[in-house]
Design a protein around this motif. Sequence first.
Motif, PDB file in Angstrom:
ATOM      1  N   ARG A  48       0.844  -1.184   0.000  1.00  0.00           N
ATOM      2  CA  ARG A  48       0.000   0.000   0.000  1.00  0.00           C
ATOM      3  C   ARG A  48       0.890   1.250   0.000  1.00  0.00           C
ATOM      4  NH1 ARG A  48      -5.082   0.054   1.509  1.00  0.00           N
ATOM      5  NH2 ARG A  48      -5.925   2.141   1.681  1.00  0.00           N
ATOM      6  N   SER A  49       0.803   2.070  -1.022  1.00  0.00           N
ATOM      7  CA  SER A  49       1.551   3.336  -1.127  1.00  0.00           C
ATOM      8  C   SER A  49       3.043   3.238  -0.805  1.00  0.00           C
ATOM      9  CB  SER A  49       0.950   4.394  -0.193  1.00  0.00           C
ATOM     10  OG  SER A  49      -0.424   4.485  -0.337  1.00  0.00           O
ATOM     11  N   PRO A  50       3.740   2.281  -1.399  1.00  0.00           N
ATOM     12  CA  PRO A  50       5.156   2.121  -1.023  1.00  0.00           C
ATOM     13  C   PRO A  50       6.026   3.339  -1.354  1.00  0.00           C
ATOM     14  CG  PRO A  50       4.638   0.787  -2.958  1.00  0.00           C
ATOM     15  CD  PRO A  50       3.330   1.296  -2.426  1.00  0.00           C
ATOM     16  N   LEU A  51       5.749   3.987  -2.489  1.00  0.00           N
ATOM     17  CA  LEU A  51       6.612   5.118  -2.870  1.00  0.00           C
ATOM     18  C   LEU A  51       6.408   6.299  -1.937  1.00  0.00           C
ATOM     19  CD1 LEU A  51       6.391   4.912  -6.755  1.00  0.00           C
ATOM     20  CD2 LEU A  51       8.077   3.900  -5.197  1.00  0.00           C
ATOM     21  N   LEU A  52       5.159   6.506  -1.569  1.00  0.00           N
ATOM     22  CA  LEU A  52       4.862   7.598  -0.630  1.00  0.00           C
ATOM     23  C   LEU A  52       5.511   7.326   0.723  1.00  0.00           C
ATOM     24  CD1 LEU A  52       3.232  10.176   0.058  1.00  0.00           C
ATOM     25  CD2 LEU A  52       1.429   8.642   0.865  1.00  0.00           C
ATOM     26  N   VAL A  53       5.326   6.104   1.238  1.00  0.00           N
ATOM     27  CA  VAL A  53       5.896   5.766   2.548  1.00  0.00           C
ATOM     28  C   VAL A  53       7.416   5.918   2.511  1.00  0.00           C
ATOM     29  CG1 VAL A  53       6.254   3.904   4.226  1.00  0.00           C
ATOM     30  CG2 VAL A  53       3.993   4.215   3.178  1.00  0.00           C
ATOM     31  N   ALA A  54       8.035   5.427   1.432  1.00  0.00           N
ATOM     32  CA  ALA A  54       9.498   5.498   1.332  1.00  0.00           C
ATOM     33  C   ALA A  54       9.968   6.953   1.351  1.00  0.00           C
ATOM     34  CB  ALA A  54       9.968   4.801   0.052  1.00  0.00           C
ATOM     35  N   GLN A  55       9.272   7.791   0.604  1.00  0.00           N
ATOM     36  CA  GLN A  55       9.672   9.189   0.496  1.00  0.00           C
ATOM     37  C   GLN A  55       9.496   9.932   1.818  1.00  0.00           C
ATOM     38  OE1 GLN A  55       8.315  11.510  -3.158  1.00  0.00           O
ATOM     39  NE2 GLN A  55       7.098  12.446  -1.558  1.00  0.00           N
ATOM     40  N   VAL A  56       8.349   9.720   2.462  1.00  0.00           N
ATOM     41  CA  VAL A  56       8.077  10.379   3.741  1.00  0.00           C
ATOM     42  C   VAL A  56       9.089   9.918   4.802  1.00  0.00           C
ATOM     43  CG1 VAL A  56       6.435  10.371   5.672  1.00  0.00           C
ATOM     44  CG2 VAL A  56       5.642  10.883   3.342  1.00  0.00           C
ATOM     45  N   CYS A  57       9.308   8.617   4.862  1.00  0.00           N
ATOM     46  CA  CYS A  57      10.221   8.098   5.890  1.00  0.00           C
ATOM     47  C   CYS A  57      11.648   8.586   5.670  1.00  0.00           C
ATOM     48  CB  CYS A  57      10.181   6.571   5.931  1.00  0.00           C
ATOM     49  SG  CYS A  57       8.652   5.932   6.651  1.00  0.00           S
ATOM     50  N   GLU A  58      12.035   8.745   4.410  1.00  0.00           N
ATOM     51  CA  GLU A  58      13.389   9.236   4.142  1.00  0.00           C
ATOM     52  C   GLU A  58      13.546  10.664   4.662  1.00  0.00           C
ATOM     53  OE1 GLU A  58      14.668   8.911   0.046  1.00  0.00           O
ATOM     54  OE2 GLU A  58      16.769   9.216   0.603  1.00  0.00           O
TER      55      GLU A  58
END
Length: 334
Positions: A82-92
């Motif tokens: 679910r929303s991997p690119l968003l999660v990756a970007q936010v967490c970075e």
Amino acid sequence: KTVAIVGCPFSGGQSKLGVDKGPIHLVQAGLINEIEELGWRVVFDGHHQFEDISTPPDGIQVNGTSDAAVNTALDASIARLRSPLLVAQVCESVASAVQAHAEMGHLPVTLGGDHSLAMGTISGTLRAYDQACVIWIDAHADINTIHSTDSGNIHGMPLSFLLKLNPPAPSPDSVLAKFDWVSHLPAERLVYIGLRDVDRGEKEILKKHSIKAFSMHEVDRYGIGKVVEMALDHVNPQRDRPIHLSFDVDALDPSVAPSTGTPVRGGLTFREGHYICEAIHQTGLLVAFDLMEVNPTLADAESVRQTVTVGCSLVRSALGKSSICCRVCCQRGC
Ligand code: ARG
Ligand code: MN
Ligand code: MN
Ligand code: MN
């Protein structure tokens, strides 16, 4: 001594609305003042601003699936996230914020937001303190891999990325490559307290990697005092490693903290939760604290008030609220 509040109004690691309102409610309940009253200087630059989910910038797909062909088992697993690119970007970006505070000697207190954020907070801690260990307080193990997850919710997976349990990215433009920045936490520097809802695949992972976990069964059996001591003996035998404490409010019993997305009966009591925070404070080794999964839109107004209040109270305990120094027992004047 300075605390840096990192407010993370983010809910993309799971599917229920409202957990992004957690940090705002905690701050409005007076948390900043309460921390100052304990003698800390508090820096709070407002809540972290994340990229707008509804209009992702060019080249950033909210879901990793929009135009990727599903050819392999790996593609199929990635497609269920679910929303991997968003999660990756936010967490970075959270990782950079936590790292920057930690490097200035501040103690970052991250207010979630869902627990996928811990990928960011713990990476930030590890960049500043490469020997840090993690004490993870939760009903859940949050260690599903991209293959073992049933829900596809990344808040159930942050530890699989931190422990590098997922397959390597097959190419630089793979969705998985967007998680390559995540720091590596060795399995022996992780310990859990409070578990009671662990998926079958997660149990295998815990076993395979000999990850230490104190479930509610051990809390009942040994008592919370002994459990915290055993947990510290495992991840921090010499009591010399910096400690990152990641506290999912659903570790507490739903009667104590009802407003959370995935409540599970049979959790920590009010005192057990606070005891953990107090005991970690007393080690003098705490370098970062997360309070996650407070969802002020779930349950009635009184339950919300109760959950937000207990959340603030856990933060205070981790920051030394209960050190009523007698100057006899410890001589430290703490
Ligand atoms: N194990 C379940 C999953 O993978 C639940 C995870 C709940 N995690 C949390 N941070 N509340 O979806
Ligand atoms: Mn949980
Ligand atoms: Mn969690
Ligand atoms: Mn004392």
